[in-house]
Scaffold this active site. Structure first.
Site, PDB file in Angstrom:
ATOM      1  N   ASN A   9       0.874  -1.175   0.000  1.00  0.00           N
ATOM      2  CA  ASN A   9       0.000   0.000   0.000  1.00  0.00           C
ATOM      3  C   ASN A   9       0.912   1.227   0.000  1.00  0.00           C
ATOM      4  OD1 ASN A   9      -1.766   2.074   0.511  1.00  0.00           O
ATOM      5  ND2 ASN A   9      -2.337   1.383   2.585  1.00  0.00           N
ATOM      6  N   LYS A  11       0.177   4.277  -0.201  1.00  0.00           N
ATOM      7  CA  LYS A  11      -0.436   5.470   0.413  1.00  0.00           C
ATOM      8  C   LYS A  11      -0.201   6.687  -0.495  1.00  0.00           C
ATOM      9  CE  LYS A  11       0.027   3.197   4.843  1.00  0.00           C
ATOM     10  NZ  LYS A  11       0.227   3.267   6.275  1.00  0.00           N
ATOM     11  N   HIS A  98      -9.231   1.345   5.389  1.00  0.00           N
ATOM     12  CA  HIS A  98      -7.934   1.530   6.044  1.00  0.00           C
ATOM     13  C   HIS A  98      -8.115   2.489   7.226  1.00  0.00           C
ATOM     14  CE1 HIS A  98      -3.764   2.552   6.775  1.00  0.00           C
ATOM     15  NE2 HIS A  98      -3.437   1.484   6.076  1.00  0.00           N
ATOM     16  N   GLU A 100      -6.416   4.860   8.206  1.00  0.00           N
ATOM     17  CA  GLU A 100      -6.181   6.280   7.875  1.00  0.00           C
ATOM     18  C   GLU A 100      -7.427   6.899   7.248  1.00  0.00           C
ATOM     19  OE1 GLU A 100      -2.615   5.470   5.670  1.00  0.00           O
ATOM     20  OE2 GLU A 100      -1.603   4.956   7.547  1.00  0.00           O
ATOM     21  N   GLU A 170      -4.773  -4.762  10.813  1.00  0.00           N
ATOM     22  CA  GLU A 170      -3.703  -3.782  10.983  1.00  0.00           C
ATOM     23  C   GLU A 170      -3.895  -3.040  12.302  1.00  0.00           C
ATOM     24  OE1 GLU A 170      -1.965  -2.607   6.876  1.00  0.00           O
ATOM     25  OE2 GLU A 170      -3.638  -1.285   7.298  1.00  0.00           O
ATOM     26  N   GLY A 176       3.280   2.251  10.762  1.00  0.00           N
ATOM     27  CA  GLY A 176       4.262   3.328  10.584  1.00  0.00           C
ATOM     28  C   GLY A 176       5.061   3.654  11.835  1.00  0.00           C
ATOM     29  N   SER A 216       4.074  -2.211  10.201  1.00  0.00           N
ATOM     30  CA  SER A 216       5.538  -2.284  10.323  1.00  0.00           C
ATOM     31  C   SER A 216       6.122  -3.628   9.886  1.00  0.00           C
ATOM     32  CB  SER A 216       5.979  -1.930  11.744  1.00  0.00           C
ATOM     33  OG  SER A 216       5.605  -0.599  12.051  1.00  0.00           O
TER      34      SER A 216
END
Ligand code: 13P
Length: 262
Positions: A9, A11, A98, A100, A170, A176, A216
């Site tokens: 991904n 992003k 996701h 985010e 996730e 991240g 990660s």
């Protein structure tokens, strides 16, 4: 046997030119690997790079994903992109839900369910993301939160469609941050997700659905992750942006399969 998936991904990263050179390099790198033991390799560039990347994906060894979509087919929805348009560009997967998008763009479980239905109706595959915050984990709410995200996302979807869907677990605190979720714990949560799928859709769907881990993931973590019983692959963010790292993850996945088969 569920075929593993290693999905990158990207992003909000890479121009069209950078996306194309990355893909060319990745193709070269994958060509050196054993074709028979390759996982499904998926890349998810930004919308504007999808056409150019799709044009150079002549081989079947890399599949294209979009990072989002809208559930309506067409009409007055400024700024949105429909599933059929993404399918026309060659996308075989679409990432939805996701964290985010949930956090920064206020996406709800209901919207994610509508997207999943539209994607499956177009005969492509949703990668449905779920995951808990650190606070929820510390309060012991991980399992109940994820179970409710999954039940809402799969509401009203047929058993056959659930069987061919993909879920990505996730944990938000692992995204991240460099803090990978312990493999045993990631496997435990993924097993719990599989049980939820069984509860809503039966054993055949639960056995067939592929559930990935994300957060990660690095070349140094993938082998241990892929030797767990229920982890069917990885959704990779940061480490999918460099060909050497992403190829290292694909190689680690191949090695782990060899270990599991031995
Ligand atoms: P990182 O691999 O950078 O932690 O990102 C994970 C992710 O959000 C993939 O969708």
């Amino acid at each position: 046997m569920r075929k593993p998936i290693i999905a990158g991904n990207w992003k909000l990263n890479k121009t069209v030119g950078e996306s194309v050179s990355f893909t060319e390099e990745l193709k070269t790198s994958i060509c050196t690997m054993d074709e028979n033991s390759l996982p499904e390799v998926v890349i998810a560039p930004v919308f504007t790079a999808l056409v150019s990347v799709s044009e150079i994906l002549s081989c079947d060894c890399i599949k294209l994903a979009a990072q989002n979509c809208y559930w309506e087919a067409s009409g007055a929805f400024t700024g949105e992109v429909s599933v059929d348009i993404l399918k026309d560009l060659g996308c075989s997967y679409i990432i939805i839900g996701h964290s985010e998008r949930r956090q920064y763009f206020s996406e709800t479980d209901e919207m994610i369910n509508k997207k999943a239905k539209a994607i499956l109706a177009a005969d492509i595959i949703p990668i449905i993301c779920c995951g808990e915050t650190l606070e929820q984990r510390e309060e012991g709410l991980t399992d109940s939160h994820i179970a409710s995200q999954i039940k809402a996302a799969l509401e009203g979807i047929s058993k056959e469609d659930i069987a061919r869907s993909v879920i990505a677990y996730e944990p938000i605190w692992a995204i991240g941050t460099g803090k990978t979720c312990d493999s045993i714990e990631a496997n435990r949560v993924i097993k719990m997700i599989r049980n939820v799928v069984e509860e809503v859709s039966g054993k055949a769907s639960a056995d067939a659905i592929r559930i990935l881990y994300g957060g990660s993931v690095k070349p140094s973590t993938i082998e241990e992750q892929m030797t767990q019983s229920d982890i069917d692959g990885a959704l990779v963010g940061g480490a999918s942006l460099k060909v050497s790292d992403f190829a290292g993850i694909i190689e680690g996945c191949i090695k782990a399969q060899t270990v599991c088969e031995a």
